[in-house]
Write an enzyme that holds these catalytic residues in place. Structure first.
Site, mmCIF file in Angstrom:
data_model
loop_
_atom_site.group_PDB
_atom_site.id
_atom_site.type_symbol
_atom_site.label_atom_id
_atom_site.label_comp_id
_atom_site.label_asym_id
_atom_site.label_seq_id
_atom_site.Cartn_x
_atom_site.Cartn_y
_atom_site.Cartn_z
ATOM 1 N N VAL A 168 -1.529 -1.279 -4.071
ATOM 2 C CA VAL A 168 -2.808 -0.583 -3.890
ATOM 3 C C VAL A 168 -2.520 0.864 -3.524
ATOM 4 O O VAL A 168 -1.816 1.129 -2.547
ATOM 5 C CB VAL A 168 -3.617 -1.268 -2.760
ATOM 6 C CG1 VAL A 168 -4.945 -0.553 -2.544
ATOM 7 C CG2 VAL A 168 -3.831 -2.748 -3.070
ATOM 8 N N THR A 182 -4.008 6.953 0.736
ATOM 9 C CA THR A 182 -4.616 5.639 0.491
ATOM 10 C C THR A 182 -5.153 5.047 1.786
ATOM 11 O O THR A 182 -6.337 4.720 1.889
ATOM 12 C CB THR A 182 -3.584 4.682 -0.136
ATOM 13 O OG1 THR A 182 -3.054 5.271 -1.327
ATOM 14 C CG2 THR A 182 -4.222 3.342 -0.474
ATOM 15 N N PHE A 222 0.828 -1.203 0.000
ATOM 16 C CA PHE A 222 0.000 0.000 0.000
ATOM 17 C C PHE A 222 0.860 1.251 0.000
ATOM 18 O O PHE A 222 1.869 1.320 0.711
ATOM 19 C CB PHE A 222 -0.865 0.064 1.274
ATOM 20 C CG PHE A 222 -1.841 -1.059 1.406
ATOM 21 C CD1 PHE A 222 -3.133 -0.938 0.917
ATOM 22 C CD2 PHE A 222 -1.470 -2.239 2.025
ATOM 23 C CE1 PHE A 222 -4.039 -1.985 1.038
ATOM 24 C CE2 PHE A 222 -2.363 -3.289 2.153
ATOM 25 C CZ PHE A 222 -3.650 -3.162 1.653
ATOM 26 N N ASP A 223 0.421 2.223 -0.763
ATOM 27 C CA ASP A 223 0.826 3.590 -0.462
ATOM 28 C C ASP A 223 0.127 3.931 0.849
ATOM 29 O O ASP A 223 -0.961 3.415 1.126
ATOM 30 C CB ASP A 223 0.360 4.520 -1.587
ATOM 31 C CG ASP A 223 0.391 5.972 -1.151
ATOM 32 O OD1 ASP A 223 1.473 6.467 -0.819
ATOM 33 O OD2 ASP A 223 -0.685 6.599 -1.107
ATOM 34 N N CYS A 224 0.700 4.797 1.645
ATOM 35 C CA CYS A 224 0.090 5.102 2.948
ATOM 36 C C CYS A 224 -0.756 6.372 2.923
ATOM 37 O O CYS A 224 -1.959 6.340 3.154
ATOM 38 C CB CYS A 224 1.179 5.205 4.012
ATOM 39 S SG CYS A 224 0.498 5.486 5.660
#
Length: 232
Positions: A177, A17, A12-14
């Site tokens: 994601v 997101t 994941f991008d944080c």
């Protein structure tokens, strides 16, 4: 359609997101402007942030930590709008990161996905700033790959190359994601990594706190809850 069984890791991008960074950024910058009676729309404020953030992250002369980037953004907004922020104001945006909150669906989605996959974060952030954020996410990630560790910022593919190397997996085993087409979907897809675009701004105009970009994700969802339901 994606075959969700082929993936070993979901990364994941944080910020943008998992964490609602626009809700964190806006009050700080709007306060900065309103205290000087400068009236700028939310979209206009976020677009300034996006412009200056990408400019500072792209500077190839030397890596600078993200805390410093956030401080420089405040200074550049001041230059653009003809005011000089105080020393305290320069630090306010970086100091606020610790309090930025997850989207309402984030924690449940992470807990659900953790049952099936190993989880990773690939983020344009400093280690200490992410440590402050991690407590809000309530999930133990298997890997956290920060810009500070890599010494570069997405959309550089280097961040994804180091991530794959660190995890010890092939690109086809990773599902990435992210909300940002510019920072994440474009570079990840270019490397043969399957991508899910979480279109967090599906009910808003513009690109918010990220630069406009065009990309073809493998799947588009409005939120993480929808992704978890699609995986089943």
């Amino acid at each position: 359609m994606l075959d969700f069984n082929q993936f070993e890791v979901v990364s994941f991008d944080c910020y943008g997101t998992l964490i609602d960074w626009e809700r964190g950024i806006l009050p700080v910058l709007k306060q900065l402007l309103s205290s000087r009676e400068i009236d700028l729309s939310d979209d206009g404020t976020l677009e300034l942030f996006a412009e200056f953030e990408s400019e500072l992250e792209k500077d190839k002369s030397d890596y600078i930590e993200y805390r410093k980037i956030l401080q420089e953004i405040v200074k550049k907004i001041g230059q653009k709008l003809n005011f000089e922020p105080t020393e305290t104001e320069v630090k306010t945006l970086a100091d606020s990161v610790n309090n930025w909150q997850p989207f309402p669906d984030t924690v449940a989605a992470l807990l659900g996905l953790k049952q099936k996959y190993k989880l990773a974060v690939i983020s344009n952030i400093d280690d200490d700033l992410f440590a402050g954020t991690a407590k809000h996410l309530k999930v133990e990630f298997d890997w956290v790959i920060t810009a500070e560790q890599v010494r570069s910022y997405k959309p550089s593919t280097r961040n994804f190359e180091i991530a794959l190397e660190t995890m010890g997996i092939a690109p086809e085993k990773l599902l990435h994601v992210a909300q940002s087409l510019y920072h994440d979907i474009v570079p990840a897809a270019s490397m043969g990594i399957s991508t899910v675009w979480v279109n967090r701004r599906h009910d808003k105009t513009g690109f918010g706190a990220t630069l406009p970009a065009s990309a073809q994700p493998d799947l588009e969802v409005p939120d993480l809850k929808t992704l978890v339901e699609a995986i089943g």
